[in-house]
Design an enzyme around this catalytic site. Structure first.
Site, short mmCIF file in Angstrom:
data_model
loop_
_atom_site.label_atom_id
_atom_site.label_comp_id
_atom_site.label_asym_id
_atom_site.label_seq_id
_atom_site.Cartn_x
_atom_site.Cartn_y
_atom_site.Cartn_z
N GLY A 198 -4.08 1.73 -6.38
CA GLY A 198 -3.10 0.72 -6.77
C GLY A 198 -3.78 -0.59 -7.10
O GLY A 198 -4.92 -0.85 -6.70
N CYS A 199 -3.07 -1.43 -7.83
CA CYS A 199 -3.68 -2.68 -8.29
C CYS A 199 -3.90 -3.66 -7.14
O CYS A 199 -4.99 -4.22 -6.99
CB CYS A 199 -2.86 -3.31 -9.41
SG CYS A 199 -1.11 -3.49 -9.05
N PHE A 200 -2.87 -3.89 -6.32
CA PHE A 200 -3.06 -4.76 -5.17
C PHE A 200 -4.15 -4.21 -4.26
O PHE A 200 -5.02 -4.93 -3.78
CB PHE A 200 -1.75 -4.90 -4.37
CG PHE A 200 -0.86 -6.01 -4.83
CD1 PHE A 200 -1.34 -7.31 -4.95
CD2 PHE A 200 0.47 -5.77 -5.12
CE1 PHE A 200 -0.50 -8.34 -5.36
CE2 PHE A 200 1.31 -6.80 -5.52
CZ PHE A 200 0.83 -8.08 -5.64
N SER A 240 -7.66 -4.94 -5.58
CA SER A 240 -8.10 -6.34 -5.45
C SER A 240 -8.42 -6.68 -4.00
O SER A 240 -9.40 -7.39 -3.72
CB SER A 240 -7.04 -7.29 -6.02
OG SER A 240 -5.88 -7.30 -5.21
#
Lengths: 324, 324, 324, 324
Positions: D131-133, D136
Site C-alpha cells: 500500500g502507498c501509506f 512511505s
C-alpha cells in the site's frame, strides 16, 4: 557520447535540462556552469536530483560538444563574448538573444521550432530555441500559415504557469498572491509577438494579419494553454482543416491533433504538444497546450540537440507525463 | 468611536486588521503607519480595499485610543521605545514580544487568548495577542488543562498556510515551490512551545507533560489544521469529554465543538475556531482549525480590542466565511 | 424584519445566501427548503455555519416576504407552479428561467443587474438575477454600451472557478483532474450570450456587433476573470474613457474602476466588481473581476432584495474579502 | 519481450502503469482489460496517452507473461476466480487482497516491498504490491526495525494526495471542497496498520510497540509526506543512525537518504523515496516522501516485475520528476 555543458545551471530551465540529460542515452554532462554556486553539489540546488548525479557546479564550460545557454534573456551574447567557446562546439540558446537576430560573429542561429525547421536544424551548428508562448501559439497556427489562409486578425489568450517567470521570487510569484489568482500582463505587447510574426511568415503566410495577444498568469506551475481564433473565410470545412492539421504534424513525434477538447495536464511533464480545432460561427478556434519548461524550453532544446547530432529526434524525450 | 492606529501597515496582519476595521461599527481608523510607504494610498498596497478606504500611509501614529502593533517579531519593544505613545492609549501587540515577558515600563500585557482570559482582558490596558499555532493548539487543549488531566506526552502535528510566513517573498513561499508541496520546519523546536506551556499551566495543568510539536508548511494561503493527541488514562469517557468541551466553550461566541470531523475551510475567513474530539485505542485525539490571520492574528486582536473597550465581543467580527 | 425563504437549500448559491443572511440586519430566515434533506440541520450540510444557525431544512416555504430560488437552471418555473407562493411574496430567481423570458402568470421579472436597472428594481416585485459570466462581462461593457460605441466585434475570454459548476461532483470538478489544469468549454456558444446581448441593447447599444466568447475552466473555486477587447474607432482617448467608466459607476457602491491592473483575488468573497481599462494598438482592453458566487449570484441577489425592499443597497453586504 | 496485461484498465493506477510500460524497453502490452469500456481507445480514457498507444480496452486478458491487477481493494480474488489465468503467468496485485493473506490456490504472494524482500521477489511467482501509506511509513522505519530498536510508541502523521482516493468522484475529492483544504480520516484505524506491523516484524522488530497513525487528506493530487517519530533510548547518536540509514539503502536504486530537510515535490512523478533523519529532545524524527501512484503503487509494481523477470531493477523507471 555527446558531451554537454550547461550555462546558467541553477535556474529552472537548467534544472529541467539536467532532469532530461541524466537519463539521455547518448549524452554525458561535461559541466554545469554557475557564477553563484561553484563547488556546490548540483543536487543541493535541484534537490530532486539526489541520487541521480554527483555533479558539482563549476565556472568553466570544459570541452563540450554542445553548450546549452540557460541564462536570462539578453545575457547569451555577453556569455559568448566572455567565454572561449570553440567554433566546433554547437550552441543551443534558450534565451531570446538570437531568435530575431540570428548572427553572432561566424555563428548563425537557426530558429529551433522543430516542427517547422527540422531539415535546417539537422544541418545547423547553432539553434535559437523558441520562446514558450511562441511555441504554443505557433503550433496552433503553423498548418494554417502553411496554406497561407491567415487573412484576418488573430486573437490569442494564453495562460502560463509560474515557472515561466523564473526562479527569483517576486510579488506575482509569491504563493500567497498567486494561489487561486488570475491576472493579465503585457497585453497586446508581449515580446514573443515579433518571433511569432517572423515564423508565420517563414512558414508561408505572405500577408500577415495583426495578432492580438493577451498573456495571462495562471495559478499553476507548469504549462501553457493557448486559445487562438480567427475569422474563417477560406473554403475548407472543419473536417478538411482537421485533416490538414493531422497531415501537417504527421511526421512530428511530439505534436498531436486531438479529436476531443484538451486540458492542460494532458501534456504536463512531457515534450508533447496537443492541438484541437473547432469551427464556430464563421471562426476557426484552435486550442494548444505544451509544458512551458519542456516543449516550451528544455525539452525542445534537447529535441534540437538530437537533430543537430543526427540522433533519433525522441532520444531521451519519451517522458512519463504526470496525468494529474 | 474608538480611534485605532496600526503600526506596520503594509504587512499581511495589518491588511487583515484594515479589512475588519473599515466595517467595524465602533471604530475609526486614525492612522496606518509605515516606514516604507508614507504618502501612498493604503489601497495601492492592500489592493482589495479599493473603494473601501481613502486612507494613506503616514509616519505618525496620531492620537489613537488603541494602537495595534503589526511589526515583525521582536520589533514591538523598539517601536514603543522610539514612539511617544501616550499611557492612556491601549496597545495590542500582534508580535511575540510580550507573550512570555509581559512588562514594558509601566505597561503590563495580558495574554490575549480570549477563551481563557476574557475577564482579565476586560480590565486590562495592553494585550499580547497569541501566536497562530499557539491559538490552534491551545483551543484543542484548554478544556483538558482546566480539569488537569494532561498527564502524558502531547503529540501535535499542525499544518499552516503560507500567509503565516509573511509578505516578503522567499524560497519556501515561491509559488513554483509551494504549490502541491508539503514540508516540515522547526520540528520539536518551534518558538510557540514556550507560549503554549505557560498558558496550559495558567489554565490549570499543574504538572505539564512534554509536548512534541511538528509544524508543517501547507500548500494553501490561509488556516491552521492542528492534530493533537495524548494517552487517555482519566476516567471520563468520550461522551463526557465532548460534553466538557462544549461546556468549556459555551460562553465563547467564536469557538465551537463539532460532532462531525472537521476540514480546514470551515473556518477560513472567519474568527471562528472549531474543535472535534474522538477517542481511539486509549488515546484522545483532538483536531482544531482556525484561520491563522484571523482567530490566529488580526481577528483575535479585534476581539481583544472589543473586550478592552467593553464592546460586544463579536462587534465587527461576524465575518462571512469563504466555504470554498 | 424581512422574512426570507430559500428554495434549493443545499446547493452552493443557497449556502452563500445563508452565509450572508445570517448576519443581515434586516432579515430573518423563514425557511430553507430542500427536497432531499428535510429535517437535517442546515449546518450539517453547510458545515461552516456551525454556531451561526440552528435552522433545519423543511419542505415548506412558510410565509416569506421574499423567496430566493436557488434551483438548477430551468427548474424555477416548475417550482412556482408546484408551490403556492402568495402574490405578495417577492421572488428572486438565481436560475436562468426568467432572464430572457420575464413573464410567469401575473409575475414579471426585472433583470437584476443593479448597476443598470437600479430604479426599475426598486419598484419591481420579482427579479431575474443575472448569470455570473454575464455579470462579469456586462460590467466590462456597460459604460461603452451607454454611449453606443460598441461598433466592432467584441472578443471575450473569461475564466471561472469550479463552484460555477455546482455541487454535484463530476469529471471536470474532480480535484485530481481540475487541480493545476485549464480547459475550455462551450466556446462561442455559451448560454449567457443571449442575456449579454439583450442587456447591452437595453443599455444603449443600438446595433450590436457579434460577440466571440470563450469560457474557460480555472483551477480555483471562486471568481471570474474576464478579458474583453474590441477595436476602438470612437474619438475619446484612454483617459476620457476611464473617466467615463468612473462616472458610470459613480453611484454604484460595489463596482470600482481600478487604475492599476487587477488580479482575481482582489474581489473574492466580496460583492464587489473591479474593472480596469487600457488602450493598445487601436483596441480597448477591459479586464473585469467578480466573485461568481457573490456579485455573480447570491451577493447580487441580496443586493436586489435590498433594492426591492427599499433598504440601503449595501445592507448585509459589507463583506470582508479574503485577500489571499 | 514480456507480454503484460492489466486488469482494471481505466483507473488511476492502470493509467500510471500504462504511462510507464509504453516506454519500457522489455515490455509489450498484451491487453488492457476493462468491463466498462471494451472497444474504446485507451487514449480516450487516459487522454495524455494520445500519440503513444493505439490500444483499445478488451474484456480478455489474452496470453500474458505477467498480469497486473489494478482493481478495487478486495476484488483481486474474485477476478482470479472468474478468469482463467494460466499458472505460468505471474501476477502482481496492486490491491490489498494478498498483503496480509498471501495464498490463493497454489499461488503464494510475496510482499513486494523491494527494499526489504528483493531476493524473495526475484524467485517469486506472485507479488502483493504494498500500500502507498505502508510504503512511505515502512521506508522511514525499516532501518530501525533491522537493528531491532523500535522499542517505544511510534507516532505517524502522513498526508496524501487526492489520487489515493481513486477516480470515482465524491464529496472529499470535489475540487471546490478539496482545494486549499485539509482534513483527517480514519485516525488510529487505517487499514494499512496491519500491513505495516507485519512488515516491521519480518524486518527484524521482535517486540513491536504500538503505532499511532493519523492519515490526512492533502490538497494536492500526488504524493505522500510521512512524519514519523519515536523516543530514542538506544545508544547510537544521530550521525550513526543516519549512516545506518545510508548503509541500509545503499543497494537500493530508488531510496535515498537526504542530508537536508525534504519537501514532497522532490519525488513526485518518480519511483524514488527520500528519507531524512533528525534527533530532537530524545526523539528520532524521520520524514519520508514518495509518489503515491509510483513508488506507492504502479512504479513499485513495475520494479517488482523487473525483479520477477530478472531485469535491471530500474528498467523503464528512470522517470523524469516534475520538480515543480
Amino acid at each position: 557520447m555527446i558531451r554537454a555543458s550547461i550555462a546558467g545551471g541553477t535556474g529552472y530551465t537548467a534544472g529541467e535540462l539536467l532532469r532530461i540529460l541524466v537519463n539521455h542515452p547518448d549524452v554525458t554532462i561535461e559541466s554545469v556552469v554557475s557564477t553563484t554556486s561553484v563547488g556546490q553539489a548540483v543536487s543541493d540546488v535541484h534537490r530532486d536530483l539526489l541520487g541521480e548525479t554527483d555533479l558539482r557546479f563549476t565556472d568553466a564550460i570544459g570541452r563540450p560538444d554542445v553548450l546549452f545557454l540557460c541564462l536570462g534573456h539578453g545575457l547569451s551574447r555577453a556569455f559568448l563574448q566572455e567565454h572561449d567557446v570553440p567554433v566546433s562546439c554547437k550552441v543551443i540558446d534558450l534565451g531570446n538573444d538570437f531568435r530575431n537576430d540570428p548572427f553572432f560573429g561566424e555563428r548563425e542561429f537557426v530558429f529551433g521550432l522543430c516542427e517547422l525547421n527540422k531539415q535546417k536544424i539537422r544541418t545547423a551548428q547553432n539553434v535559437a530555441n523558441p520562446g514558450c508562448f511562441a511555441t504554443s501559439i505557433l503550433l496552433a497556427l503553423l498548418p494554417l500559415a502553411s496554406i497561407d489562409v491567415l487573412w484576418d486578425d488573430i486573437h490569442v489568450h494564453a495562460i502560463t504557469g509560474s515557472t515561466g517567470a523564473g526562479k527569483k521570487p517576486g510579488e506575482t510569484t509569491h504563493f500567497s498572491y498567486r494561489d487561486n489568482n488570475i491576472s493579465v500582463y503585457k497585453p497586446f505587447t508581449h515580446q514573443h509577438l515579433e518571433e511569432i510574426r517572423h515564423t508565420l511568415a517563414s512558414a508561408g503566410s505572405r500577408e500577415l494579419p495583426s495578432i492580438q495577444f493577451v498573456p495571462m498568469r495562471g495559478d499553476f506551475p507548469r504549462g501553457i494553454f493557448a486559445s487562438v481564433y480567427t475569422k474563417w473565410t477560406a473554403k475548407a470545412d472543419e473536417k478538411e482543416v482537421i485533416d490538414l492539421y493531422k497531415q501537417y504534424y504527421n511526421g512530428s513525434p511530439f505534436v498531436f491533433v486531438s479529436d476531443a477538447p484538451i486540458s492542460l495536464k494532458e501534456v504536463v511533464n512531457t515534450n508533447k504538444g496537443f492541438v484541437h480545432v473547432e469551427f464556430h460561427n464563421g471562426y476557426i478556434h484552435i486550442t494548444s497546450i505544451i509544458d512551458n519548461l519542456l516543449k516550451g524550453a528544455s525539452g525542445q532544446a534537447v529535441q534540437n540537440m538530437n537533430l543537430l547530432f543526427g540522433l533519433d529526434e525522441t532520444a531521451g524525450l519519451k517522458l512519463k507525463g504526470t496525468g494529474f
